[in-house]
Design an enzyme around this catalytic site. Structure first.
Site, PDB file in Angstrom:
ATOM      1  N   GLY A   1       0.786  -1.474   0.051  1.00 43.32           N
ATOM      2  CA  GLY A   1      -0.009  -0.021  -0.007  1.00 43.32           C
ATOM      3  C   GLY A   1       0.791   1.381   0.146  1.00 43.32           C
ATOM      4  N   SER A   2       0.424   2.157   0.708  1.00 40.00           N
ATOM      5  CA  SER A   2       0.971   3.377   0.840  1.00 40.00           C
ATOM      6  C   SER A   2       2.308   3.672   1.041  1.00 40.00           C
ATOM      7  CB  SER A   2       0.280   4.648   1.921  1.00 40.00           C
ATOM      8  OG  SER A   2      -1.143   4.219   1.727  1.00 40.00           O
ATOM      9  N   VAL A   3       3.167   2.605   1.810  1.00 47.83           N
ATOM     10  CA  VAL A   3       4.347   2.575   1.777  1.00 47.83           C
ATOM     11  C   VAL A   3       5.230   3.011   0.451  1.00 47.83           C
ATOM     12  CG1 VAL A   3       6.226   1.353   2.424  1.00 47.83           C
ATOM     13  CG2 VAL A   3       4.524   1.325   3.952  1.00 47.83           C
ATOM     14  N   PHE A   4       4.501   2.181  -0.548  1.00 46.77           N
ATOM     15  CA  PHE A   4       5.315   2.577  -1.896  1.00 46.77           C
ATOM     16  C   PHE A   4       5.339   4.135  -2.645  1.00 46.77           C
ATOM     17  CE2 PHE A   4       5.516  -1.355  -4.831  1.00 46.77           C
ATOM     18  CZ  PHE A   4       6.087  -2.135  -3.862  1.00 46.77           C
ATOM     19  N   LYS A   5       4.354   4.847  -1.505  1.00 52.17           N
ATOM     20  CA  LYS A   5       4.274   6.336  -2.095  1.00 52.17           C
ATOM     21  C   LYS A   5       5.615   6.916  -1.954  1.00 52.17           C
ATOM     22  CE  LYS A   5      -0.545   6.682  -1.179  1.00 52.17           C
ATOM     23  NZ  LYS A   5      -1.503   7.096  -0.217  1.00 52.17           N
TER      24      LYS A   5
END
Lengths: 588, 375
Positions: A296-300
């Protein structure tokens, strides 16, 4: 010689062979003088003989005193040498952590076996053996003892107490022999990294398998990069978080961002490496290296780094994030929809999917794909374990894939890949090979420069912003300048599509952000909301508090003291002021 | 056995009790007792090594012990005349057995020393020794008192017996037999010229054995040169004494028996040194010295040349054996296959020594009118 012979009848010639039985007769003593003389000579010479004997016995006595009392120093020498020759040497080297703590060792033990043909009463013998040997299945043993073979194992790796107990039973046909056994003194703390070996000491999982050749017959222990103290902290905090939110699993990693050394690698649930067969496949599964997850958002972090480094966007740019993005049949929404225009830091801070997608699209599919490739997220991990998972990469990377991958969906990677790429984001942009083997002091691997120093500094600032002001506030460990990014991703359903009720909550971070030394990644699989978290099971609630505790506990261990910093955010003079809904968060 | 014999008791036992040398008897019994203890501690590891039941050797030895006691007692009841008669006949029998050994004996470790009689192994050389001592004494005593070439016949007998033993080969027993022969010859009044000559001959014999018999060469070399040959046994043996110290490691606590193949026989003194220490070893040496020297002292008043020579021969055999065994163990001389009397393991040795000492007790019993017993 004078011989006086009065009467011939009195002379009695020598009887044959001295056999004069039945002829009692009187001897006439004829040669009194000669006999006396002979006796006298005999007595004199007897005294001489006695003296010689006495002397000989005295010599023996003196020699005894000489040996036992005067040469005792020599005996001490012998006593010292003897044990050295008999010192036991195992056939397999130890595995130790970076500080030399033993994680796996080989001990001399005993094995007990039986010759079933010599066993008269298999049932009774099996019962008696099972009564003193824990872990021996009586029924199976009965079968073995009743067979018509001449050999069957009863038990291996007997403790001295068990050996003594088996000896004490004194059952004919049951024998003991020397054996070596592998022991893991920290139970389940290092199971997935160290791995385990089979009954014959052959490594069959983890580092035991990877370094089989080196360990077998090796003398010097294999030094791992792991630090038992950090491993313990990580395992304990993950366990607590997983238990509190009723997760089904968890995984955590700590990496030294300058050397690529993995200091802690935890996968929960875990298992006892002394009895791997008793563990479930689920427990033996190494989530940190073999499991692949959409985080998820960790990839941002990676999307933002790619977009910034490619020069597609700058920190002053912003997007209108009020409208969901519709592409073909998909709609991309935000978890907490916001209105209007948002700057890049705000998009990052509030973890806006829409904003991130705009950023990624600005950079373009090609650039995102290249950067993710450079970050090592598209190829199989290369840590020294046999259990390395390959990321699930879209077979055909279309625009929609770029969009979803930019916020962490559609590309599943292993936690160790995440922490590796994360290190590069904060250490100045150098991607290092992750390793579980301790590097020699001063040895620093040369990595590939995947983003610029400047982009890395911007990423540090952005990540610090998230913890200081955004979704990662619960990870704030005062004085440690923790930075990071939360991620809560719905899990893929077996039937396809996403399951809204099962998610992965994760946190990727580093500290201290002015000079990052440690990258941390932690995730909890399928956390359930609790009352305490107001019905949320997001990373900010589930994982961020654990990160805070981990940082606070490991700080003193690694020698980092909490510092009070005058200006918390944006120490870099390169930064222009950025306005976040009217508040200035960047200094200068 | 009741110890309340009246001095006027003229029964066989009564007379025996008041005339026998009780000090020597007690010393012999003490030696046997110490032997029992040492066999029990030393032999289990040996038994395990050769694949026997742990206490197999102990049991065997404990079967022989009562037999030895009986032999000792019965032999000591005899009169000097009967001692002589028995010995002369048995000497002839022993010579036959020695010849038989060379023909049908079993070869063990390169030597043919044992005869098997239906499972019972006997070493004829052990029995030959006491009979040889008494027979030789009789021949020499007769030679002194009758018109009989005693020295010549004695030399002939010695040559026969010693060559039979040397052929086995058994250097140790040959040396004992030769020792008995020489001492008796010396006591029987051999001219000093011959004494000197014999000394030269003995030295030549040793040199001869050294140069012609390979295993003697090996052992002497090992003795003379610490680097050459097999020093293992003697090294372990000396280590045992050093480990033992003054009071020893304690009964059963020794380790030498794990390593020495002959810990229960030829090297039992080393086991005693390690487990019981210097003190106990000195007691053992003193017991041997006491028996030999007391025997000699009693013989100073002996009126019969035969008894004097026979008893001396038996004492010399006993003393020599003890000295050679202890001397080898302590590295004062090259190692020889020699048992420590009454202490080492071995049925033949035990019973034969009991017989010899029984005969000694018989010969040294106080007798009135000793001359009437003169042959």
């Amino acid at each position: 010689m004078i011989r006086k012979r009065n009467e011939p009848a009195n002379y009695r010639p020598l009887s044959p062979c001295g056999l004069d039985v039945g002829q009692p007769k009187t001897w006439v003593v004829e040669l009194e003088g000669a006999r006396k003389a002979a006796l006298e000579t005999g007595r004199t010479r007897l005294i001489v003989s006695a003296l010689v004997f006495a002397l000989a016995f005295v010599m023996i006595g003196l020699r005894l005193v000489d040996l036992t009392l005067l040469q005792s120093d020599a005996s001490a020498q012998i006593a010292k040498i003897a044990p050295a020759n008999t010192e036991w040497r195992s056939g397999r080297a130890d595995i130790v952590d970076r500080n030399g703590t033993v994680l796996a060792t080989t001990l001399p033990t005993n094995a007990v076996y039986a010759n079933p043909r010599q066993i008269r009463n298999p049932d009774e013998v099996a019962g008696r053996l099972a009564s003193v040997l824990k872990g021996v299945d009586e029924e199976r043993l009965k079968g073995g003892l009743a067979s018509d073979r001449s050999f069957t194992w009863v038990g291996r790796c007997l403790s001295p107490r068990e050996t003594d107990a088996v000896n004490g039973l004194g059952i004919p046909g049951v024998y003991l022999q020397h054996d070596e056994c592998r022991y893991y003194p920290h139970d389940d703390l290092f199971s997935h990294v160290v791995g385990y070996s089979d009954i014959d000491g052959q490594g069959i999982a983890g580092m035991e398998k990877t370094f089989e050749e080196k360990l077998r017959g090796g003398k010097a222990p294999l030094e791992l990069s792991l630090d038992m103290r950090l491993q313990h902290i990580m395992a304990e905090e993950l366990e607590a978080a997983m238990t509190e939110y009723s997760g089904i699993g968890a995984s955590g990693l700590i990496m030294d961002v300058d050397t690529g050394e993995i200091l802690s690698m935890v996968s929960l649930p875990t298992f006892d490496p002394d009895r791997p067969a008793a563990a479930s496949d689920e427990a033996r599964f190494n989530r940190a290296t073999l499991g692949v997850y959409e985080v998820g958002s960790v990839f941002k972090i990676f999307s933002a780094a790619a977009a910034l480094d490619a020069g597609a966007v700058s920190l002053e740019d912003g997007y209108d994030i009020s409208k969901p993005i519709r592409i073909s049949r998909f709609t991309i929404n935000d978890f907490k929809p916001k209105d209007g225009w948002m700057s890049i830091p705000e998009i990052f801070l509030h973890s806006s999917n829409i904003g991130t997608v705009h950023m990624a699209m600005e950079a373009g599919t090609k650039a995102i794909q290249d950067y993710f490739g450079k970050f090592g997220l598209l190829k199989r991990g290369a840590v020294e374990l046999p259990e390395n998972g390959s990321p699930l990469v879209p077979a055909k990377w279309r625009e929609i894939n770029t969009m979803t991958i930019s916020y962490g969906h559609g590309l599943a990677v292993t936690p160790v890949q995440v922490v590796r790429a994360l290190s590069a984001m904060v250490n100045g942009g150098e991607l290092l090979a992750p390793t579980l083997v301790k590097r020699r002091p001063g040895e620093r691997p040369v990595g590939e420069q995947v983003i610029s120093e400047q982009t890395s500094a911007q990423m540090r600032w952005l990540m610090r912003l998230v913890v200081a002001e955004g979704t990662g506030r619960n990870a704030e460990a005062p004085g440690y300048m923790v930075g990071g990014k939360t991620g809560t991703a719905d899990k893929l359903k077996a039937s396809g599509g996403y399951d809204r009720n099962n998610r992965i909550a994760s946190f990727a971070g580093a500290f201290p952000m002015d000079d990052p030394q440690y990258a941390i990644f932690a995730m909890v699989d399928e956390p359930k909301p609790t009352e305490k978290s107001y019905g949320y099971a997001t990373a900010g609630w589930v994982v961020a508090p654990a990160i805070k505790k981990i940082v606070q506990r490991m700080g003193p261990v690694v020698g980092l003291e909490p510092r009070a910093l005058p200006s918390e955010v944006g120490p870099d003079p390169l930064f222009v002021p950025v306005h976040l809904k009217g508040r200035s968060v960047a200094s200068q | 056995m009741s110890l309340t014999f009246n001095r006027t008791d003229t029964s066989l036992l009564g007379r025996w009790w008041w005339t026998v040398d009780r000090w020597t008897l007690v010393s012999l019994l003490l030696l046997m007792g110490i032997g029992c203890v040492l066999i029990i501690t030393a032999s289990p590891s040996v038994a395990n090594r050769i694949g026997m039941d742990t206490f197999g050797l102990v049991k065997r030895q404990l079967v022989w012990l009562p037999m030895a006691l009986a032999v000792l007692f019965i032999a000591s009841l005899a009169t000097p005349r009967w001692v002589r008669r028995l010995s002369v006949v048995a000497m002839a029998g022993s010579i036959l057995l020695l010849i038989l050994t060379l023909i049908i004996g079993a070869e063990i470790k390169g030597a043919t020393r044992w005869l098997s009689f239906g499972g019972l192994s006997v070493q004829p050389a052990e029995f030959a020794k006491p009979f040889f001592a008494v027979t030789l004494a009789w021949i020499l005593a007769t030679g002194k008192q009758e018109d009989f070439p005693g020295m010549m016949v004695a030399t002939g007998l010695w040559l026969l017996v010693s060559s039979l033993l040397a052929l086995q080969p058994d250097v140790g027993q040959t040396a004992i037999i030769t020792g008995i022969f020489l001492v008796q010859l010396f006591l029987a009044g051999l001219p000093m010229f011959w004494v000197a000559g014999l000394a030269v001959m003995v030295i030549s014999a040793f040199l001869g054995a050294y140069f012609t018999m390979p295993h003697v060469t090996e052992r002497v070399n090992a003795f003379l040169d610490p680097e050459a040959g097999d020093r293992y046994q003697i090294g372990r043996s000396l280590e045992a004494f050093m480990n033992g110290g003054l009071w020893g490691q304690g009964p059963g606590e020794g380790t030498i028996k794990q390593y020495l193949p002959d810990a229960h026989a030829d090297f039992i003194f080393a086991v005693a040194g390690e487990e019981l220490g210097l003190f106990a070893c000195l007691i053992i040496v003193s017991l041997f010295a006491f028996i030999v020297l007391r025997g000699f002292a009693r013989l100073l008043h002996e009126e019969s040349l035969f008894v004097l020579l026979a008893a001396t021969g038996l004492l010399v055999q006993f003393g020599f054996q003890a000295l050679i065994n202890m001397g080898s163990t302590l590295h004062l001389m090259p190692t020889k296959g020699m048992t420590l009397p009454f202490i080492s393991y071995g049925g033949s040795s035990l019973v034969a020594l009991a017989l010899g000492m029984g005969m000694l007790l018989a010969l040294t019993r106080r007798r009135a009118g000793a001359e009437s017993e003169e042959p």
